[in-house]
Structure formats: structure tokens, C-alpha cells
Design a protein around this motif. Structure first.
Motif: not given
Lengths: 412, 227
Positions: B118-119, B121-122, B125
Motif C-alpha cells: 500500500s505504501k 503504491r502511494e 503514484e
């Protein structure tokens, strides 16, 4: 630790996309593994089938029964040691019965070979067995229809018989054999029962239990003579667990009956099902090993194919390896990536191989043996295929992991 | 703060029986948020210099301190870790993974750095947004133009917030208009506080930098602050 998890999941994604990107190549490489796995699995299944069929055929022996005979069933050493032994007599059987109170049943049998006829149909050299009503207590075989011999048959020396399945099939075909008269040698017997099929241990040169006919031991001796007849004495142990102790008890009593001094060797033999199983394991164990060795060669060749393709894959992706290293992939990450690719190819091959083996097993089943593909074999096949991948992929993967990033990035 | 310090390094290659002295005693100090161009003709030791600074190679002798950490004697895996944490590469040939989409290419350094999905991807992006490619995140490199590919490479270089961004002829495979766009992005990164090292032989490109170091025959010929 967490990093290893991410590296591994990355490795898995790369492996799958790399295989997907080269489908034709993947199929051909996989084919080698498929063939190898099918060969190995078919060998194991066939061995399994042989063992099943052998066990089935000797199941009539009864696993909790001790057989006292003049000769051992399987002679591994010098036959001449046994040839001068005195036959076992009906008297021996009687004495054993009085002395061994713990036995659940004692049944003497004797046999001879005779031609048997029903009208014009004839079978030569069939084993005619003289036995008693206790026979069905010491074996697992039961009559398929009709009945077995009873105590009245034995007591009154009646000329009745129970025939094996093969005899029913060959002599009577579609005719109901019950109450038909057959000739065993020169004497007429009335058929009162047909035994269920027991399978043949023919490949092992063992007795064919379906090709025998049972008659009362009393009428047997009246018709075929009692002089010098050798008897086998089947003794049923009180329980399966007591078999080992019971065998010693039987040997002890037999030595007493035969009046052997402590220094003398036994002049009789004690056999049981495990004797046959051990002999089978001795012979078949080696044959299966050789079979596996030979079929492993094809798996080995499949593995070489995988190794070859992995070298191609590493060379093709030298630049990609360079990129990955430049941005921080350690040797371990690259190693895992290529090991994964090789094992995924092999595991796919292994899975397809197992699926194909299901078909092969059905074929073996239909035409040769009662083979079955056990879960154990499936697991072994999958583990072996994954291991093949890891072994075949190892050298190419190490080559990839050791690439110098500068040279790899410059590679065209 | 010093971003890096090179003390009298040499690099000697053994080519067959001949020793090639690619670097013959180079010392250099680069401060945080400097924008420096390393120039020189082919054979000047420019590539060797960049390999050493990028921790792809170690010097034969001399010391190299990257943010105060001596990296001149490290092994392969230790260097890989340093590259992962402290260096962002932008190559002439983009060097993206062809089968992976933009997002995955940018995430890659974070994967090898052991960051959670999740980190990752953040951050990826955010980096893609900085180079203006948010609408192309799920495209494969072969679906992008050269300029877009180089922007992906820049996003990948800055995603792990490195100590230095090392750009090796970043415009070499691009037409001049697109090259200018890429240089604008690098200028913006410098303005945002990143340390940028440009390796180039083109004066126009080097003019974007604030300091120019010229190499010749494995030694520093000149070192001048231009802005």
C-alpha cells in the motif's frame, strides 16, 4: 524477512509473465517434464497395481494363520536340505489340535493334481484339495454361491465338491453348476458351491487359487489314497497381534510332536502370509527400483531441457537483470526470480503430467492390473517436478545473480 | 552538508595483458542540492566516474564517502542496498522493464527495498504524478513515447527519495524538444531540493547545471561554478 516476502512475490509475478511471454517455448519445455513425470508416475502406479494384485491373490492365505508344512513356501537356500523330510500326517494335525488349545481353528489339507471333466469339457492338472469344513475359518475366501463343505460331508465321506471360479467359468460357462456331476480323476463329485474370485498370482509363479477344487478330506483319502500323503496344517491364531508368539508356540508343539531333541533342526516348516510378502518385496522391490531408475532418465532429460531454456532466458534478459541490480536487487532476489521461473515451468509440467497419468492409470487398470493413483504418488510427483525445476534452474540462476550490473546494462 | 566526497580515487582495468588506467586520482566534493554536470570526451573516464559515483563499481584505490558512509570497499549486495536507498538512476536508454506497466516499473526500487504494497503504491503514484504521467500509469513502456519513457525512468529514480539522482546522458535518445522537457523536469527536481549529477558530452545539456566538472584522461581538467 518482509523484504524476502516482497522479493518472492515479485519473483513469482516475473516468472509467470516471462513464461506467458514465451508460450510456445514454455509448452515445449514443459512437454519434456510432462513426459518424464508420466513415465515415473506410470511406473509407480504399475508397481502399486502389481502389489495390489499380489496382495489380493494371497489374501486367501489369511494374515492371522500359520501354515505348518513339510517344505518352506519360498526356498531361498539349498533345496536338498528339505527333500528328506518326513511328510506331515493327519495324526500330526490331530495331536496339534489337542495340544494347542489357544488356536481358533486347525485345518489339515492335502492335495493332488487331477484332470476334471464336465460332460465333454475338460481341464487338465487341476489342484484337488482335500479339506474340512474348517477351511473357511482359516481363509478369507467365501463361496460366491452354493455352500462350502460342511461337517457332515466330511464325516460321511460324501463325494461333493466346491469349485474355484476359473473352473466354473471354463467348464460350465453359462450353465448353473450347482448339483451338476463332475469327474475329478476317476470319481464323480456333485458340485455344491462355487468360490468367489481370488485373483491370480500367476506372474509370481504362485498358486492359482481360482483353479482348484475342494473335496472332503475323508473322501479324498478314500478315493486317491492315504499312504505317504503329505498334509499342510493351517492354524488360526487367537488374534492378529498374537501372531509372533503364536508362531513360536506352534513350532514348540510341533517339535514335541515330532520328538525333536533341542540340538536338532526343525524337520517341518512354518509359513505365513508375511513369508510371501517378504519374498515379493525382495523381488519386486528391486524391479520397481530399476524401473524408477530407467524412467527417471526421461525426467532427467526433461530437466536438461529446462536448464537449457533457463540459460537462454537468462541471456535474453541480461539487460533486465542489469536494470534490477542497478536499482537495488540483491543477488538473492535475482536467484529467487530464476529459480521460481524454472520451478513454475516444472510444476506446470508436473501437474499436467499427473493429469495425464490419471488417464494412463485408467488404461493400466482396464488392460493389465488393478492400478491406482494414490495421493502419495501425486504428492511425490509434484515434489519431484518442483525439485527438478530448482535443480535445473540453479546453475542458470546463479549465473544471472552473479552478473555484473555494468556489463549487464551494456548488453545488447 | 556534503552529499558525497571522493578522495583521490583511481580505477584500473585489466584488459587482457594491458592495464587501463580509467581514473588516475580524482577528488571531488558534491554538496546537498548541487546541480553538477560531469563532462568529457569519450575515453576521459566519464563512464567509470559515473559507475563509481553510482555505486555500480568500486574504485581500485581511494575513498568514496556517500553521505559520510564509506562505500569504496563494499561487497556486491551491500552496494545493491546503497543503490536502492541512496541513488536514483536515469539512463540514456531509459532501461525500463518491458513487460511491466509504468506503475510497476516505478514501484520496483521500493519492492527491493522491502516496502509494503500500500505504501509502495502511494509513493509510486506520487512520483508518477510529479512527472505528469498519472493518466499513463497502467501502460507498458512500448506504448509510450521516448520522452514519456524517460519520465517514467525519472519517476523511478526519485521514488525512494535518494541522496543523489544520477542522470547519464538523459536526453541522448530524444529529439531536442523532448530533451528540453526532460531537462525542465530535472530543473524542477533540483529546485525542489534534490542533488542532481548529470553525465553528458553536450554543452547545451550541461548548461542547465550550476557547476561543470570536465574530465580528461582520467583526471579532472576543470571544475567551475557556472551559476
Amino acid at each position: 524477512m518482509r523484504r524476502l516476502v516482497y522479493e518472492t512475490s515479485e519473483a513469482m509475478k516475473i516468472a509467470l509473465s516471462a513464461i506467458w511471454a514465451n508460450k510456445a517455448r514454455g509448452v515445449l519445455t514443459t512437454l519434456g517434464i510432462v513426459i518424464g513425470i508420466v513415465a515415473v508416475v506410470a511406473t509407480m502406479t504399475a508397481a502399486n497395481g502389481l502389489e495390489n494384485s499380489f496382495k489380493e491373490s494371497i489374501s486367501a492365505v489369511g494374515s492371522d494363520v500359520v501354515y505348518v508344512s513339510r517344505m518352506p513356501w519360498i526356498i531361498m537356500d539349498d533345496f536338498f536340505k528339505y527333500r528328506n523330510r518326513q511328510p506331515l500326517t493327519l495324526k500330526d494335525a490331530k495331536k496339534l489340535e489337542t495340544r494347542l488349545a489357544s488356536a481358533r481353528a486347525i485345518n489339515p489339507t492335502t492335495s493332488t493334481r487331477r484332470d476334471i471333466r464336465y460332460r465333454s469339457a475338460k481341464m487338465e492338472g487341476v489342484r484337488a484339495v482335500g479339506t474340512t469344513d474348517k477351511h473357511i475359518m482359516v481363509t478369507t475366501a467365501l463361496p460366491e454361491y452354493g455352500r462350502f463343505l460342511n461337517s457332515i460331508d466330511v464325516q460321511y465321506k460324501r463325494n461333493v465338491c466346491v469349485i474355484g471360479k476359473e473352473i466354473q467359468e471354463k467348464l460350465f460357462k453359462d450353465i448353473n453348476p450347482l448339483n451338476k456331476k463332475i469327474r475329478i480323476g476317476r470319481y464323480n463329485y456333485r458340485v455344491v458351491g462355487v468360490m468367489e474370485k481370488q485373483g491370480s498370482a500367476g506372474f509370481f509363479n504362485g498358486p492359482n487359487f481360482d483353479r482348484q477344487v475342494f473335496v472332503p478330506i475323508t473322501s479324498f483319502m478314500k478315493n486317491y489314497g492315504s499312504r505317504n500323503r503329505d498334509f499342510d496344517i493351517a492354524v488360526k491364531a487367537p488374534s492378529q497381534e498374537a501372531m509372533v508368539d503364536f508362531e513360536y508356540a506352534v513350532i514348540g508343539e510341533m517339535r514335541n510332536i515330532r520328538k525333536l531333541r533341542p540340538t536338532e533342526d526343525d524337520n517341518f516348516s512354518v509359513n505365513q502370509m508375511t513369508t510371501l510378502m517378504n519374498a515379493y518385496d525382495n523381488v519386486m522391490g528391486n524391479m520397481v527400483l530399476i524401473g524408477l531408475l530407467i524412467t527417471s532418465v526421461s525426467l532427467f532429460i526433461g530437466g536438461i531441457g529446462v536448464m537449457n531454456i533457463m540459460f537462454v532466458s537468462v541471456t535474453e534478459r541480461t539487460r533486465e537483470i542489469g536494470i534490477r541490480k542497478a536499482i537495488g536487487a540483491k543477488k538473492r532476489a535475482i536467484l529467487i526470480q530464476f529459480l521460481f521461473e524454472a520451478s513454475v515451468v516444472c510444476l506446470i509440467g508436473g501437474t499436467l503430467g499427473v493429469l495425464a497419468s490419471i488417464g494412463v492409470t485408467e488404461l493400466i487398470n482396464a488392460f493389465f492390473l488393478p492400478a491406482s493413483l494414490s495421493p502419495g504418488i501425486v504428492v511425490v510427483a509434484l515434489v519431484v517436478s518442483a525439485a527438478t525445476g530448482i535443480i535445473a534452474g540453479f546453475i542458470p540462476a546463479v549465473k544471472a545473480a552473479r552478473l555484473n550490473p555494468i556489463e549487464a546494462l551494456r548488453y545488447e | 552538508m556534503k552529499a558525497l566526497e571522493i578522495q583521490n580515487i583511481t580505477k584500473t582495468y585489466q584488459m587482457a595483458s594491458v592495464e587501463v588506467h580509467a581514473l588516475r586520482g580524482v577528488s571531488l566534493e558534491i554538496k546537498d542540492n548541487e546541480y553538477i554536470a560531469i563532462m568529457g570526451p569519450s575515453g576521459s573516464g566519464k563512464s567509470t566516474m559515473m559507475n563509481v559515483i553510482g555505486c555500480l563499481d568500486t574504485p581500485t584505490s581511494g575513498n568514496y564517502l556517500l553521505e559520510g558512509e564509506d562505500v569504496s570497499h563494499m561487497g556486491d549486495d551491500q552496494l545493491a542496498e546503497i543503490r536502492n536507498r541512496k541513488i536514483g538512476f536515469v539512463f540514456q536508454t531509459f532501461n525500463l522493464i518491458p513487460r511491466s506497466n509504468v506503475l510497476h516499473n516505478v514501484e520496483l526500487p521500493l519492492i527491493y527495498g522491502g516496502m509494503s504494497a500500500s505504501k509502495r503504491r502511494e509513493l509510486a503514484e506520487a512520483a508518477i504524478e510529479r512527472v505528469g504521467l498519472s493518466d499513463r500509469a497502467d501502460h507498458k513502456p512500448n506504448e509510450l513515447s521516448g520522452g514519456q519513457r524517460q519520465r517514467v525512468a525519472i519517476a523511478r529514480a526519485l521514488v525512494n527519495n535518494p541522496s543523489i539522482i544520477l542522470a547519464d546522458e538523459p536526453t541522448g535518445n530524444l529529439d531536442s524538444a523532448t530533451g528540453e522537457e526532460i531537462m525542465q523536469i530535472l530543473n524542477e527536481l533540483h529546485n525542489a531540493g534534490n542533488t542532481i549529477i548529470l553525465v553528458t558530452h553536450e554543452n547545451e545539456i550541461a548548461d542547465h547545471a550550476h557547476r561543470i566538472v570536465r574530465l580528461r584522461d582520467g583526471m579532472i581538467e576543470s571544475d567551475e561554478v557556472t551559476k
